[in-house]
Design a protein around this motif. Structure first.
Motif, PDB file in Angstrom:
ATOM      1  N   ALA A 266       0.834  -1.209   0.000  1.00  0.00           N
ATOM      2  CA  ALA A 266       0.000   0.000   0.000  1.00  0.00           C
ATOM      3  C   ALA A 266       0.869   1.260   0.000  1.00  0.00           C
ATOM      4  CB  ALA A 266      -0.920  -0.007   1.215  1.00  0.00           C
ATOM      5  N   LEU A 267       1.940   1.260   0.812  1.00  0.00           N
ATOM      6  CA  LEU A 267       2.836   2.422   0.854  1.00  0.00           C
ATOM      7  C   LEU A 267       3.568   2.615  -0.467  1.00  0.00           C
ATOM      8  CD1 LEU A 267       4.362   2.001   4.438  1.00  0.00           C
ATOM      9  CD2 LEU A 267       2.752   3.754   3.692  1.00  0.00           C
ATOM     10  N   GLN A 268       3.949   1.503  -1.103  1.00  0.00           N
ATOM     11  CA  GLN A 268       4.638   1.597  -2.387  1.00  0.00           C
ATOM     12  C   GLN A 268       3.728   2.227  -3.438  1.00  0.00           C
ATOM     13  OE1 GLN A 268       7.982   0.477  -2.763  1.00  0.00           O
ATOM     14  NE2 GLN A 268       7.786   1.707  -4.626  1.00  0.00           N
ATOM     15  N   LEU A 269       2.438   1.870  -3.395  1.00  0.00           N
ATOM     16  CA  LEU A 269       1.483   2.457  -4.332  1.00  0.00           C
ATOM     17  C   LEU A 269       1.338   3.959  -4.088  1.00  0.00           C
ATOM     18  CD1 LEU A 269      -0.589   2.002  -6.578  1.00  0.00           C
ATOM     19  CD2 LEU A 269      -2.295   1.519  -4.804  1.00  0.00           C
ATOM     20  N   ASP A 270       1.245   4.363  -2.823  1.00  0.00           N
ATOM     21  CA  ASP A 270       1.157   5.792  -2.510  1.00  0.00           C
ATOM     22  C   ASP A 270       2.436   6.516  -2.915  1.00  0.00           C
ATOM     23  OD1 ASP A 270      -1.356   5.432  -1.461  1.00  0.00           O
ATOM     24  OD2 ASP A 270      -0.673   5.243   0.621  1.00  0.00           O
ATOM     25  N   TYR A 271       3.577   5.856  -2.693  1.00  0.00           N
ATOM     26  CA  TYR A 271       4.860   6.468  -3.067  1.00  0.00           C
ATOM     27  C   TYR A 271       4.936   6.679  -4.580  1.00  0.00           C
ATOM     28  CZ  TYR A 271       9.820   6.739  -4.206  1.00  0.00           C
ATOM     29  OH  TYR A 271      11.036   7.121  -4.718  1.00  0.00           O
ATOM     30  N   ASN A 272       4.460   5.695  -5.337  1.00  0.00           N
ATOM     31  CA  ASN A 272       4.481   5.829  -6.793  1.00  0.00           C
ATOM     32  C   ASN A 272       3.598   6.986  -7.251  1.00  0.00           C
ATOM     33  OD1 ASN A 272       6.195   3.643  -6.994  1.00  0.00           O
ATOM     34  ND2 ASN A 272       4.545   2.166  -7.373  1.00  0.00           N
ATOM     35  N   LYS A 273       2.459   7.159  -6.567  1.00  0.00           N
ATOM     36  CA  LYS A 273       1.569   8.282  -6.920  1.00  0.00           C
ATOM     37  C   LYS A 273       2.251   9.618  -6.640  1.00  0.00           C
ATOM     38  CE  LYS A 273      -2.776   5.822  -6.071  1.00  0.00           C
ATOM     39  NZ  LYS A 273      -4.015   5.755  -5.240  1.00  0.00           N
ATOM     40  N   VAL A 274       2.884   9.719  -5.446  1.00  0.00           N
ATOM     41  CA  VAL A 274       3.582  10.962  -5.099  1.00  0.00           C
ATOM     42  C   VAL A 274       4.718  11.225  -6.075  1.00  0.00           C
ATOM     43  CG1 VAL A 274       5.004  12.084  -3.343  1.00  0.00           C
ATOM     44  CG2 VAL A 274       2.937  10.841  -2.667  1.00  0.00           C
ATOM     45  N   ARG A 275       5.469  10.187  -6.406  1.00  0.00           N
ATOM     46  CA  ARG A 275       6.600  10.333  -7.337  1.00  0.00           C
ATOM     47  C   ARG A 275       6.104  10.736  -8.715  1.00  0.00           C
ATOM     48  NH1 ARG A 275       9.485   6.588 -10.526  1.00  0.00           N
ATOM     49  NH2 ARG A 275      11.690   7.168 -10.818  1.00  0.00           N
ATOM     50  N   GLN A 276       5.002  10.131  -9.148  1.00  0.00           N
ATOM     51  CA  GLN A 276       4.450  10.473 -10.450  1.00  0.00           C
ATOM     52  C   GLN A 276       3.978  11.920 -10.477  1.00  0.00           C
ATOM     53  OE1 GLN A 276       4.475   8.433 -13.184  1.00  0.00           O
ATOM     54  NE2 GLN A 276       3.861  10.294 -14.271  1.00  0.00           N
ATOM     55  N   GLN A 277       3.342  12.358  -9.377  1.00  0.00           N
ATOM     56  CA  GLN A 277       2.913  13.757  -9.299  1.00  0.00           C
ATOM     57  C   GLN A 277       4.112  14.694  -9.349  1.00  0.00           C
ATOM     58  OE1 GLN A 277       0.608  14.066  -5.735  1.00  0.00           O
ATOM     59  NE2 GLN A 277      -1.193  13.021  -6.593  1.00  0.00           N
ATOM     60  N   SER A 278       5.193  14.306  -8.687  1.00  0.00           N
ATOM     61  CA  SER A 278       6.393  15.137  -8.688  1.00  0.00           C
ATOM     62  C   SER A 278       6.996  15.221 -10.086  1.00  0.00           C
ATOM     63  CB  SER A 278       7.413  14.564  -7.707  1.00  0.00           C
ATOM     64  OG  SER A 278       8.619  15.308  -7.743  1.00  0.00           O
ATOM     65  N   ILE A 279       7.057  14.070 -10.776  1.00  0.00           N
ATOM     66  CA  ILE A 279       7.606  14.053 -12.137  1.00  0.00           C
ATOM     67  C   ILE A 279       6.729  14.870 -13.083  1.00  0.00           C
ATOM     68  CG2 ILE A 279       8.083  12.552 -14.120  1.00  0.00           C
ATOM     69  CD1 ILE A 279       8.854  10.371 -12.119  1.00  0.00           C
ATOM     70  N   THR A 280       5.420  14.716 -12.935  1.00  0.00           N
ATOM     71  CA  THR A 280       4.495  15.492 -13.783  1.00  0.00           C
ATOM     72  C   THR A 280       4.662  16.983 -13.546  1.00  0.00           C
ATOM     73  OG1 THR A 280       2.893  13.665 -13.715  1.00  0.00           O
ATOM     74  CG2 THR A 280       2.069  15.838 -14.378  1.00  0.00           C
ATOM     75  N   GLY A 281       4.810  17.374 -12.280  1.00  0.00           N
ATOM     76  CA  GLY A 281       5.026  18.786 -11.963  1.00  0.00           C
ATOM     77  C   GLY A 281       6.310  19.305 -12.562  1.00  0.00           C
TER      78      GLY A 281
END
Length: 298
Positions: A266-281
């Motif tokens: 579950a944490l890995q999934l949340d981390y991937n979302k945060v990382r993806q948001q950071s990359i998109t930004g």
């Protein structure tokens, strides 16, 4: 929402905990095999000794055979031998035995004293206002009869001195790896039930003899076997509790490891979302800067 760095640290922390719980599960699995083997090796002898004690208690004139068989006319004080563990991380093992004990003795009709085996039970009992008069802890990983016999002898002495009028044994009986049951057994004086005139022999119920014939002397023999067999019941209860403790800890650590793996997912999934948001930004910032630079050059 937490930053990507904080989430990476949390994921690593949970993974480290999973490694610890997996190691504890492996250790408990090794210990429980040895503990169960010890229980199975001693259980037949302990059961037969208990059967002999119950048989002796049913002899004619039991009150004159031995002081440990004598029913007190008035019960003023009760002693309970409570067996728990020295360490935690065993799921609800210690909580269950304390809850079971309190259900039976919290509102008992006589003052109750406790002799505890294991620090966890002692601490939980004292928090609930139990009168602990003696405690035994740090027993060996594979206790021998000599390691535990002093506990039974102490209970016998208290009964013979008249400090207590009845003694109960509360422990956890090992049934299987997934099932351990709290048990209460009256040690002193022995009491009979409707099935005491029957014994199991070769799978069939047969009537026992009316009375034993003692050679060379009844008093000498009973003075030897009754205290020893009483201490043996405490020893067997300790082995049963030890096997139950390791089984409960193994199951608890297995569940903890599984939960840790689920939490990491579950944490890995949340981390991937945060990382993806950071990359998109970052991409949007780069695209915006390039567009602004192109407009300025015009």
């Amino acid at each position: 929402m937490a930053s990507a760095r904080e989430m990476r640290l949390r994921i690593q922390s949970v993974k480290n905990i999973a490694q610890v719980t997996r190691a504890l599960e492996a250790v408990s699995a090794s210990k429980v095999r040895k503990a169960v083997e010890q229980v199975e090796n001693t259980r037949p002898y302990a059961n037969k000794a208990w059967q002999v004690l119950r048989h002796v208690a049913g002899q004619p004139g039991r009150s004159t055979l031995h002081p440990l068989l004598t029913e007190r006319t008035e019960v003023k004080n009760t002693l309970v031998l409570l067996i728990s563990s020295d360490r935690g991380l065993a799921g609800a093992y210690n909580t269950n035995i304390i809850r079971f004990n309190m259900q039976n003795f919290k509102n008992y009709n006589t003052p109750t004293q406790y002799i505890t085996v294991g620090r966890k039970g002692r601490d939980l009992l004292m928090r609930r206002g139990g009168n602990v008069v003696a405690e035994f802890s740090d027993l060996p990983a594979a206790p021998s009869f000599m390691d535990v016999s002093s506990i039974g002898h102490l209970a016998v002495e208290e009964f013979l001195k008249g400090n207590v009028d009845e003694v109960y044994l509360v422990y956890t009986d090992y049934v299987s790896m997934a099932k351990q049951e709290p048990v209460i057994k009256k040690l002193l004086p022995l009491e009979l039930d409707d099935s005491d005139d029957l014994v199991q022999e070769y799978g069939e119920q047969q009537k026992i003899a009316a009375a034993y014939i003692y050679e060379p002397d009844a008093e000498e023999i009973l003075n030897e076997i009754i205290p020893r067999f009483t201490a043996l019941q405490v020893y067997q209860a300790t082995l049963e509790s030890l096997a139950s403790e390791h089984a409960a800890r193994m199951v608890a650590m297995r569940n903890a490891t599984d939960n840790a793996h689920e939490l990491v997912g579950a944490l890995q999934l949340d981390y991937n979302k945060v990382r993806q948001q950071s990359i998109t930004g970052d991409i949007l910032d780069i695209a915006g800067g390039a567009e602004a630079l192109a407009q300025s050059e015009r």
